[in-house]
Design a protein around this motif. Structure first.
Motif, PDB file in Angstrom:
ATOM      1  N   PRO A  58     -13.867  54.966 -23.733  1.00 15.74           N
ATOM      2  CA  PRO A  58     -13.711  53.518 -23.533  1.00 15.74           C
ATOM      3  C   PRO A  58     -14.323  53.034 -22.219  1.00 15.74           C
ATOM      4  N   LEU A  60     -14.173  49.818 -19.372  1.00 14.52           N
ATOM      5  CA  LEU A  60     -13.467  48.643 -18.865  1.00 14.52           C
ATOM      6  C   LEU A  60     -14.521  47.620 -18.473  1.00 14.52           C
ATOM      7  N   LEU A  73     -10.866  45.880 -22.489  1.00 10.71           N
ATOM      8  CA  LEU A  73     -11.033  47.282 -22.838  1.00 10.71           C
ATOM      9  C   LEU A  73     -11.975  47.347 -24.036  1.00 10.71           C
ATOM     10  N   GLU A  75     -13.324  49.638 -26.569  1.00 10.71           N
ATOM     11  CA  GLU A  75     -12.947  50.948 -27.079  1.00 10.71           C
ATOM     12  C   GLU A  75     -13.971  51.534 -28.048  1.00 10.71           C
ATOM     13  N   PHE A 208      -5.728  52.691 -17.281  1.00 10.05           N
ATOM     14  CA  PHE A 208      -6.161  52.935 -18.652  1.00 10.05           C
ATOM     15  C   PHE A 208      -7.074  54.153 -18.814  1.00 10.05           C
ATOM     16  N   VAL A 210     -10.267  54.861 -18.226  1.00  9.29           N
ATOM     17  CA  VAL A 210     -11.551  54.640 -18.898  1.00  9.29           C
ATOM     18  C   VAL A 210     -12.641  55.525 -18.291  1.00  9.29           C
TER      19      VAL A 210
END
Length: 279
Positions: A58, A60, A73, A75, A208, A210
């Motif tokens: 992913p 950001l 995000l 993905e 998260f 990423v």
């Protein structure tokens, strides 16, 4: 309407691209090596495409423009989750409004940045200027979420200007702002915007987990923002060349290619203009 007409007359598939999606895909328009190959991989080879996606996502994405300031995000192709957005003015809009307050030219991003750079060069030579500098708030820096508010910052600049020049009952200034005050206000305003954008992006990056951070949109052309993001994220950062940061057809075409390969088509009868179309 032109696109719908061509699709109808030529019986061609129609691909609908969200404006923000175009900004997101502009992050693929990055030179990745000395051969100036762009980071675009619209492959029909499913295995190659899957490997590319596995190594990239992913991501950001910080979208910063005149109308939008959002943390998204990304993905996978076509898979977006907005985790934060401005609750009032977008960053680019705030730059335009502050430029007007300071009597600078439109668009505000380049003109404010130009004045800020003058002050920045001055404080490198004279540390006293930094100590005596103007202080502005960092709105929603500690809000506990990933939302932004730049209207507060714009208003703070307006009050600083009123304090400096005074005002008569009609609201007009009693005197002109001094050049040194303009550059100092421009510098501090830009620093405040950049600090908030960088800090919130950093927190989201850590939360998260990423693989990459992309900064896109018109404000991504801002030199100071690009510098600070590079300092924070190093090789994990993706920022398009400046000419692809603002609105352009190339970013829409790149997004369109990937949607085409995924056979993500829209019937011409179903496509409508939606000014507030969300991701």
């Amino acid at each position: 309407m032109v696109g719908k007409t061509i699709a109808l007359v030529k019986n061609k598939p129609l691909v609908a691209v969200n404006h923000l999606e175009g900004h997101i895909y502009s992050s693929f328009l990055v030179k990745k090596d000395e051969n100036f190959q762009f980071l675009v991989f619209p492959s029909r080879d499913r295995t190659a495409a899957d490997n590319f996606q596995k190594n990239l996502f992913p991501v950001l994405v910080l979208i910063v423009s005149g109308g939008h300031t959002e943390l998204v995000l990304w993905e996978g192709h076509g898979a977006y989750k907005t985790i934060g957005a401005t609750i009032d003015d977008a960053a680019g809009e705030a730059f335009d409004k502050v430029a007007k307050i300071l009597g600078l030219e439109y668009p505000g991003g380049p003109s404010v940045s130009k004045e800020a750079e003058k002050y920045r060069e001055s404080i490198i030579k004279n540390e006293e200027l930094r100590i005596k500098g103007i202080s502005l708030p960092r709105p929603m820096m500690d809000s506990g979420d990933y939302n932004f508010s730049f209207s507060v910052l714009k208003t703070a600049v307006l009050y600083k200007v009123r304090d400096m020049v005074g005002a008569i009952p009609s609201g007009r200034p009693k005197q002109e702002l001094r050049d040194e005050d303009i550059v100092a206000l421009a510098y501090e305003f830009q620093e405040a915007v950049v600090e908030v954008l960088v800090e919130k992006t950093k927190r989201a990056y850590e939360e998260f987990g990423v693989k990459r951070v992309a900064v896109v949109g018109g404000v991504a052309a801002n030199k100071r923002l690009r510098e600070r993001m590079a300092e924070e994220f190093g090789n994990q950062l993706i920022v398009p060349p400046i000419k692809y940061c603002t609105d352009n057809g190339v970013k829409i075409a790149v997004a369109g290619v990937f949607k085409y390969l995924q056979k993500d088509f829209t019937r011409w009868q179903d496509l409508e203009v939606k000014a507030n179309w969300e991701l």
